[in-house]
Design a protein around this motif. Structure first.
Motif, PDB file in Angstrom:
ATOM      1  N   THR A   1      24.679  14.274  53.448  1.00 21.03           N
ATOM      2  CA  THR A   1      25.846  13.522  53.892  1.00 21.03           C
ATOM      3  C   THR A   1      27.062  14.316  53.439  1.00 21.03           C
ATOM      4  OG1 THR A   1      25.980  12.308  51.830  1.00 21.03           O
ATOM      5  CG2 THR A   1      24.668  11.336  53.560  1.00 21.03           C
ATOM      6  N   PHE A   2      28.171  14.012  54.052  1.00 21.83           N
ATOM      7  CA  PHE A   2      29.377  14.759  53.700  1.00 21.83           C
ATOM      8  C   PHE A   2      29.712  14.558  52.232  1.00 21.83           C
ATOM      9  CE2 PHE A   2      33.983  14.731  53.067  1.00 21.83           C
ATOM     10  CZ  PHE A   2      34.186  16.083  53.217  1.00 21.83           C
ATOM     11  N   ASP A   3      29.506  13.328  51.760  1.00 21.73           N
ATOM     12  CA  ASP A   3      29.832  13.015  50.383  1.00 21.73           C
ATOM     13  C   ASP A   3      29.077  13.933  49.414  1.00 21.73           C
ATOM     14  OD1 ASP A   3      31.476  11.202  48.969  1.00 21.73           O
ATOM     15  OD2 ASP A   3      29.660  10.374  48.096  1.00 21.73           O
ATOM     16  N   MET A   4      27.829  14.179  49.775  1.00 25.31           N
ATOM     17  CA  MET A   4      26.971  15.023  48.958  1.00 25.31           C
ATOM     18  C   MET A   4      27.512  16.450  48.913  1.00 25.31           C
ATOM     19  SD  MET A   4      23.189  15.267  50.105  1.00 25.31           S
ATOM     20  CE  MET A   4      21.833  15.173  49.110  1.00 25.31           C
ATOM     21  N   LEU A   5      27.819  16.994  50.090  1.00 23.27           N
ATOM     22  CA  LEU A   5      28.337  18.357  50.156  1.00 23.27           C
ATOM     23  C   LEU A   5      29.651  18.462  49.404  1.00 23.27           C
ATOM     24  CD1 LEU A   5      27.689  19.220  53.889  1.00 23.27           C
ATOM     25  CD2 LEU A   5      26.258  19.669  51.921  1.00 23.27           C
ATOM     26  N   HIS A   6      30.456  17.418  49.564  1.00 22.58           N
ATOM     27  CA  HIS A   6      31.754  17.423  48.909  1.00 22.58           C
ATOM     28  C   HIS A   6      31.559  17.464  47.400  1.00 22.58           C
ATOM     29  CE1 HIS A   6      36.074  15.651  48.812  1.00 22.58           C
ATOM     30  NE2 HIS A   6      36.014  16.917  48.467  1.00 22.58           N
ATOM     31  N   GLU A   7      30.570  16.734  46.900  1.00 27.40           N
ATOM     32  CA  GLU A   7      30.354  16.724  45.458  1.00 27.40           C
ATOM     33  C   GLU A   7      29.885  18.092  44.963  1.00 27.40           C
ATOM     34  OE1 GLU A   7      29.402  13.350  43.448  1.00 27.40           O
ATOM     35  OE2 GLU A   7      27.766  14.227  42.289  1.00 27.40           O
ATOM     36  N   TYR A   8      28.974  18.697  45.711  1.00 31.57           N
ATOM     37  CA  TYR A   8      28.541  20.051  45.345  1.00 31.57           C
ATOM     38  C   TYR A   8      29.746  20.986  45.270  1.00 31.57           C
ATOM     39  CZ  TYR A   8      23.496  19.430  45.823  1.00 31.57           C
ATOM     40  OH  TYR A   8      22.211  19.056  45.651  1.00 31.57           O
ATOM     41  N   PHE A   9      30.573  20.842  46.271  1.00 30.19           N
ATOM     42  CA  PHE A   9      31.751  21.694  46.377  1.00 30.19           C
ATOM     43  C   PHE A   9      32.687  21.464  45.199  1.00 30.19           C
ATOM     44  CE2 PHE A   9      35.953  22.395  48.632  1.00 30.19           C
ATOM     45  CZ  PHE A   9      35.900  23.753  48.477  1.00 30.19           C
ATOM     46  N   ARG A  10      32.902  20.184  44.895  1.00 36.88           N
ATOM     47  CA  ARG A  10      33.782  19.835  43.786  1.00 36.88           C
ATOM     48  C   ARG A  10      33.264  20.416  42.485  1.00 36.88           C
ATOM     49  NH1 ARG A  10      34.799  14.052  45.487  1.00 36.88           N
ATOM     50  NH2 ARG A  10      32.703  13.845  44.693  1.00 36.88           N
ATOM     51  N   ASP A  11      31.966  20.249  42.276  1.00 37.80           N
ATOM     52  CA  ASP A  11      31.385  20.772  41.035  1.00 37.80           C
ATOM     53  C   ASP A  11      31.597  22.271  40.935  1.00 37.80           C
ATOM     54  OD1 ASP A  11      30.631  18.304  40.473  1.00 37.80           O
ATOM     55  OD2 ASP A  11      28.493  18.545  40.920  1.00 37.80           O
ATOM     56  N   GLN A  12      31.404  22.932  42.075  1.00 36.01           N
ATOM     57  CA  GLN A  12      31.547  24.380  42.059  1.00 36.01           C
ATOM     58  C   GLN A  12      32.984  24.776  41.741  1.00 36.01           C
ATOM     59  OE1 GLN A  12      29.638  26.761  41.974  1.00 36.01           O
ATOM     60  NE2 GLN A  12      31.041  28.465  42.358  1.00 36.01           N
ATOM     61  N   VAL A  13      33.927  24.068  42.363  1.00 35.98           N
ATOM     62  CA  VAL A  13      35.331  24.394  42.125  1.00 35.98           C
ATOM     63  C   VAL A  13      35.679  24.149  40.659  1.00 35.98           C
ATOM     64  CG1 VAL A  13      37.681  23.737  42.661  1.00 35.98           C
ATOM     65  CG2 VAL A  13      36.032  23.965  44.473  1.00 35.98           C
ATOM     66  N   ARG A  14      35.102  23.071  40.099  1.00 29.98           N
ATOM     67  CA  ARG A  14      35.356  22.771  38.703  1.00 29.98           C
ATOM     68  C   ARG A  14      34.817  23.875  37.795  1.00 29.98           C
ATOM     69  NH1 ARG A  14      33.236  17.160  38.700  1.00 29.98           N
ATOM     70  NH2 ARG A  14      34.897  16.243  39.939  1.00 29.98           N
ATOM     71  N   SER A  15      33.596  24.297  38.096  1.00 28.46           N
ATOM     72  CA  SER A  15      32.960  25.221  37.152  1.00 28.46           C
ATOM     73  C   SER A  15      33.437  26.653  37.336  1.00 28.46           C
ATOM     74  CB  SER A  15      31.449  25.160  37.318  1.00 28.46           C
ATOM     75  OG  SER A  15      31.109  25.604  38.600  1.00 28.46           O
ATOM     76  N   SER A  16      33.891  26.981  38.550  1.00 24.63           N
ATOM     77  CA  SER A  16      34.331  28.362  38.724  1.00 24.63           C
ATOM     78  C   SER A  16      35.840  28.410  38.706  1.00 24.63           C
ATOM     79  CB  SER A  16      33.804  28.929  40.039  1.00 24.63           C
ATOM     80  OG  SER A  16      34.830  28.979  40.975  1.00 24.63           O
ATOM     81  N   THR A  17      36.343  29.484  38.208  1.00 28.16           N
ATOM     82  CA  THR A  17      37.798  29.595  38.127  1.00 28.16           C
ATOM     83  C   THR A  17      38.357  30.326  39.336  1.00 28.16           C
ATOM     84  OG1 THR A  17      37.372  31.534  36.800  1.00 28.16           O
ATOM     85  CG2 THR A  17      37.986  29.524  35.646  1.00 28.16           C
ATOM     86  N   ALA A  18      37.469  30.875  40.140  1.00 27.27           N
ATOM     87  CA  ALA A  18      37.932  31.774  41.189  1.00 27.27           C
ATOM     88  C   ALA A  18      38.102  31.103  42.538  1.00 27.27           C
ATOM     89  CB  ALA A  18      36.966  32.942  41.324  1.00 27.27           C
ATOM     90  N   ALA A  19      37.933  29.789  42.577  1.00 26.12           N
ATOM     91  CA  ALA A  19      38.014  29.147  43.892  1.00 26.12           C
ATOM     92  C   ALA A  19      39.465  28.996  44.323  1.00 26.12           C
ATOM     93  CB  ALA A  19      37.346  27.796  43.838  1.00 26.12           C
ATOM     94  N   PRO A  20      39.798  29.457  45.498  1.00 18.88           N
ATOM     95  CA  PRO A  20      41.193  29.426  45.922  1.00 18.88           C
ATOM     96  C   PRO A  20      41.582  28.133  46.617  1.00 18.88           C
ATOM     97  CG  PRO A  20      39.918  30.692  47.464  1.00 18.88           C
ATOM     98  CD  PRO A  20      38.952  30.151  46.462  1.00 18.88           C
TER      99      PRO A  20
END
Lengths: 484, 552
Positions: free
Chosen positions: A398-417
């Motif tokens: 679901t979109f919510d799921m993808l969004h959460e994955y994305f959010r986590d990644q942005v949180r953990s990585s510093t390089a997300a623009p």
């Protein structure tokens, strides 16, 4: 070859600073026009006779063509009732062969009434009947549907006049769908016409799906019971189909009325393709377009040389034979050649094998999503997130799921623009849904919020990987590699 | 909008245009995954702009979204080809042939007949020249046809062979042909034209062409779309594309965001110019006070003559100041939370922008430069004015939607000892047998689940008992001996039921069972998101996180 030998010896045209000299631009344009025209009217092209010409496929088609001619001839001239089936794969020239036979027949003394039906259009017998009646009226000038039960007797003695313009019968006749009970009466009219009639059924296999195959039964029965020499004219029923088991679709009573004559049309050979390609590319430019005859001659020589070079190129031949081994559909060749020719420009005026390959790749087996690596950053992120979801074992996302994955990644990585608040990523997701990269697996429902609709991602992991590699963003690559 | 249709992805369209003027394939499929609308406009523009002496081309553009039924589609195509506009005075009749009153929209057969009639009619009417009459039918958003009129795809793709006239049909779609191809090879394969995804350069060029098309005539005064500003706009377009490309590369969307931001972006420059001019004018008037050489009209014409493109450093300050606001604009405008006009009005640059961009005008020393977006006005909190009970109901319905029913006893149950049971999560024991099949997706990814009303009322009771049992507010007259009895009575009041109905009608709760069903409890689903519920819980001092089975 109309070009004289003296002119052949002239120098070839050279490109001036990477472009065609100005006086030849018009030549190139006309050449392109001529080739495209030839591609549309392939049946008019005369091939040079080679020794290789006499191969199996050609002989099959020649004999099929002869058989068809004879059959139609028998109907028109001797008043026979005939039926046959033209069977062959897509794009082998069934329609073209039939049209050629029909034009031959029609140019004779007594042109037949030709009724064309198509299984795609006339999806049931009532539509087919209406169409038959309409075409009969157009060609004979008499109406057969409004009250043909009463008129049937009249038809015999006072023959419809083919020269009468559309009689002003009320237009409602053609609009109302006739009752199926009128079908036998309508078909029975066919042999009583003043001229022989030919009924063409395109998509014959689809007519076999009609209820009780009533139309086929009536047509074939009428054709079979057509007695030569009697007061009636002939009737030929020609079916065209690609389906090999069509004859098995017919009910027993229908099959017994069918003559069983199956004329096979075979696909052309690779040799034929090669010769056709050459003939089409070397088609001549009309003279009237030019003022300077010398230029024209020079153009012709150059063009022929270049085409010959193009055709002798090994990779051209390979592309051609690869295409041929994928599909023997003639229209494929047409499309590939069209695409090659259309892209010619004064900067690149000669056909090249690489351009030919590109065109073939566009039309042959189309890559699923060739533009994947060009998608915006957020779209790629969503695709990677769906790969992660797949790795975690979720079959749908679901979109919510993808969004959460994305959010986590942005949180953990510093390089997300990308900022993550706001709705833009949702809009990106909608674009992907519109492009059918994410396909919904549940029916849309008014009480499920959009972000919770279930989707599956059509793009494979490998393709995502390729797209990410091509895009060349290191953080994304790292993120994707985490999904093992 | 598409001021210069050939600017972007032009060579593909030049090919299409050439093909259509030569001998086209009867069926062309144009795939543009990003902006099919623009491609359609560009195709139409390219076709209508080139004229040919040998071919009289009749072009019609149909959108499959508006033509959602067969009749509409047939009428639209025939009327468009015949250039017939139904008029109210004539009873809004469709094109009906040169001399009779037939209807051509009844069925597919009739439509094909209409097409043939129209063809011969038009062919005869322009037969004074030895010309080829050619029909070109462009259908936009064909994917809708597949959903709405799947039966029509095969006949449309075979139009040329069925009607035996010179007609080319062009499908434009963001989807792929493979997704809408009829089964059994019923349609011939199209001639494919793939439009590639626009690059940054193409988008910048498109934005510049839009800028040029916005210029007004005559260019007397310096306005945001004055030609003198073209250089600044180009750099603006470039940074806009840089900022927006992570999200979208649809030129239309970029142009929309640009339209909202550009007037604000250029405002400091305009202000600066006006102030400079004001100074000059005052100097001028002082000097030439007696001579009155310049009339007002001359002033107007002269408005831009002394406009100098600001130096690079000003541009950089401008860019730095406004760059964050561009992303903010896209965040608001791409999902259309707001429209370009409103956004532009709400985010007009503050007067300090002028001082930041042009430090000459600085009067006092600002502490630090701020970004060029004004404080986002918070949308009016729609949940603020709910009653206290409604808020509790929303929280409990969220809990009922998110928690599995089996966990209720664990989360809310109370023993006789008055001690709340500790919430215990089952730690997953490494089980020997691995379940086959897909793994269950956590509920919070799937959204709210359906629950019966009774369950929600029970949870509501537990919530109220825990968080709303202040004895000061309770009437002391009635004596309740059993603990929780008062809450029980409270929950079963009519007011609670009517509140639920109110919430349902305002779509904060969704009723999933039909209203007329009598047996069984009515089923509901929570209609508000986690964030909203979190806010409500904070307001009511409910420990939401502790009450959720799967913590979010």
């Amino acid at each position: 070859m109309p070009t004289s030998p003296s002119k052949r010896s002239r120098n070839l045209i050279n490109l001036v600073s990477g472009s065609l000299p100005l006086q030849f631009h018009e030549c190139l344009n006309s050449q392109k026009y001529a080739i495209l025209h030839a591609l549309r009217n392939m049946s008019d092209i005369q091939l040079e006779n080679d020794i290789e010409d006499e191969d199996d496929m050609d002989r099959t088609n020649t004999s099929t063509s002869q058989n068809l001619d004879e059959l139609l001839c028998g109907t028109v001239e001797r008043g026979e009732g005939n039926s046959c089936l033209l069977l062959g794969p897509r794009g082998t020239g069934k329609t073209m062969m039939l049209e050629r036979a029909l034009s031959k027949i029609s140019s004779g003394d007594s042109p037949p009434v030709i009724i064309r039906l198509s299984g795609w259009l006339q999806q049931n017998d009532r539509l087919a009947m209406r169409e038959i009646a309409r075409q009969l009226r157009e060609q004979t000038g008499a109406s057969f549907l409004s009250a043909e039960v009463e008129e049937e007797t009249h038809d015999r003695d006072d023959e419809p006049n083919p020269f009468i313009d559309n009689p002003a019968d009320d237009p409602e006749t053609s609009v109302a769908e006739p009752s199926p009970t009128h079908l036998p009466a309508l078909i029975a009219v066919l042999p009583t016409l003043s001229r022989a009639s030919i009924v063409i059924l395109e998509g014959f296999d689809l007519f076999a799906l009609h209820a009780r195959q009533a139309l086929l039964y009536c047509l074939l029965d009428t054709a079979q019971s057509c007695r030569a020499g009697a007061n009636s004219k002939g009737l030929a029923v020609v079916g065209l189909t690609t389906r090999v088991d069509t004859i098995n679709l017919l009910e027993k009573r229908v099959k017994s009325r069918f003559s069983g004559r199956i004329l096979r049309v075979a696909p052309q050979t690779i040799n034929y393709w090669r010769r056709l390609t050459k003939a089409i590319l070397c088609v001549f430019v009309g003279e009237d377009a030019f003022t300077d005859e010398e230029d024209l001659a020079q153009w012709r020589t150059t063009w022929e040389t270049r085409v010959q070079q193009f055709l002798d190129d090994k990779s051209t031949l390979q592309t051609l034979s690869e295409t041929f081994s994928i599909t023997k559909d003639m229209r494929m060749l047409t499309a590939v050649l069209t695409s090659t020719v259309v892209t010619l420009s004064p900067e690149a005026p000669w056909p090249t094998s690489s351009q030919f390959l590109t065109s073939a790749e566009i039309h042959r087996v189309r890559p699923l999503y060739p533009y994947l690596h060009n998608l915006p950053y957020s779209a790629i992120c969503l695709l990677i997130a769906s790969v992660h979801a797949g790795t975690a074992g979720y079959s749908v996302v679901t979109f919510d799921m993808l969004h959460e994955y994305f959010r986590d990644q942005v949180r953990s990585s510093t390089a997300a623009p990308v900022q993550i608040n706001g709705g833009s990523i949702g809009m990106t997701f909608e674009t992907l849904v519109a492009a059918k990269i994410f396909v919904s697996v549940t029916a849309p429902s008014w009480n499920t919020a959009k972000e919770f609709t279930k989707y599956i991602c059509v793009v494979e992991r490998e393709d995502v990987k390729k797209a990410v590699d091509k895009g060349g963003m290191i953080p994304l690559k790292k993120w994707l590699n985490k999904a093992q | 909008m598409a001021s210069n249709p050939l600017l972007y992805h032009h060579h593909r369209l030049r090919e299409v245009s050439f093909l259509l003027h030569a001998s086209p394939s009867p069926f062309i499929f144009i795939n543009d995954p990003i902006s099919p609308r623009m491609t359609t406009q560009a195709v139409l523009g390219a076709l209508s702009s080139t004229t040919s002496t040998t071919i009289s081309m009749h072009l019609v553009h149909v959108n499959a979204v508006t033509c959602f039924s067969a009749r509409l589609l047939f009428d639209a195509i025939l009327n468009g080809l015949a250039q017939w506009t139904p008029s109210w005075e004539e009873g809004c009749t469709n094109w009906s042939g040169p001399n009779d009153t037939r209807r051509y929209n009844e069925s597919l057969d009739a439509f094909l007949r209409g097409l043939k009639t129209l063809y011969s009619f038009l062919h005869h009417s322009d037969s004074n020249l030895p010309r080829v009459t050619r029909f070109v039918i462009v259908i936009e958003r064909v994917e809708r046809l597949k959903d709405r009129l799947p039966d029509l795809i095969v006949p449309l793709t075979r139009l040329a062979e069925m009607t035996r006239i010179d007609v080319t049909i062009i499908f434009v779609s963001s989807g792929r042909w493979d997704d809408m191809r009829p089964s059994l090879g019923a349609s011939p394969d199209p001639y494919f034209v793939d439009i590639s995804i626009p690059t940054k350069e193409a988008c910048v060029a498109h934005l510049c062409s839009v800028f040029q098309s916005c210029q007004t005539e005559p260019n007397l005064s310096l306005n945001p779309y004055h030609p003198a500003l073209e250089g600044i706009h180009a750099s603006f377009a470039s940074i806009l594309c840089d900022a927006c490309f992570p999200f979208t590369n649809d030129p239309d969307e970029l142009a929309y965001a640009a339209a909202a931001r550009w007037p604000g972006f250029v405002q400091p420059i305009l202000d600066n110019h006006a102030m400079e001019r004001g100074k000059d004018d005052s100097n001028l008037t002082e000097r030439d006070d007696n001579e009155h050489l310049f009339t007002d009209d001359a002033m107007l014409v002269d408005d831009t003559h002394d406009f100098v493109t600001p130096p690079e450093e000003v541009r950089m300050r401008l860019n730095r100041y406004f760059k964050p606001s561009i992303t903010a604009a896209l965040e608001q405008l791409y999902p259309r939370f707001s429209n370009a006009q409103d956004w532009a009005d709400a985010n007009k640059p503050s007067p300090e922008a002028l001082e930041i961009v042009f430090p000459v005008h600085r009067v006092d020393h600002l502490s630090k430069p701020r970004i060029g977006v004004t404080v986002k006005e918070k949308p009016a909190e729609p949940y603020r004015n709910l009653t206290r009970m409604s808020k509790f109901i929303l929280i409990s319905s969220f809990l009922a939607s998110m928690n599995p029913a089996k966990s209720d006893l664990r989360m809310f149950g109370r023993g006789l000892d008055e001690k709340k049971r500790k919430r215990r999560r089952i730690t997953k024991a490494p089980s020997a047998k691995i379940k086959s099949g897909p793994i269950k997706i956590p509920q919070h990814f799937l959204g709210p689940a359906v629950f019966p009303l009774d369950r929600m009322l029970a949870i509501l009771g537990a919530l109220l008992e825990e968080n709303d049992n202040d004895d000061n507010f309770r009437p002391s007259k009635i004596d309740f001996s059993i603990p929780g009895e008062y809450t029980d009575m409270e929950v079963s009041r009519v007011g609670v039921c009517s509140t639920i109905i109110d919430l349902t009608s305002s779509r904060l709760l969704h009723r999933t069972s039909p209203v007329e069903r009598l047996d069984g409890p009515p089923m509901f689903k929570c209609g508000v998101s986690y964030d909203v519920v979190l806010g409500l819980a904070k307001e009511l001092d409910v420990p939401l996180q502790d009450l959720l089975w799967d913590s979010l």
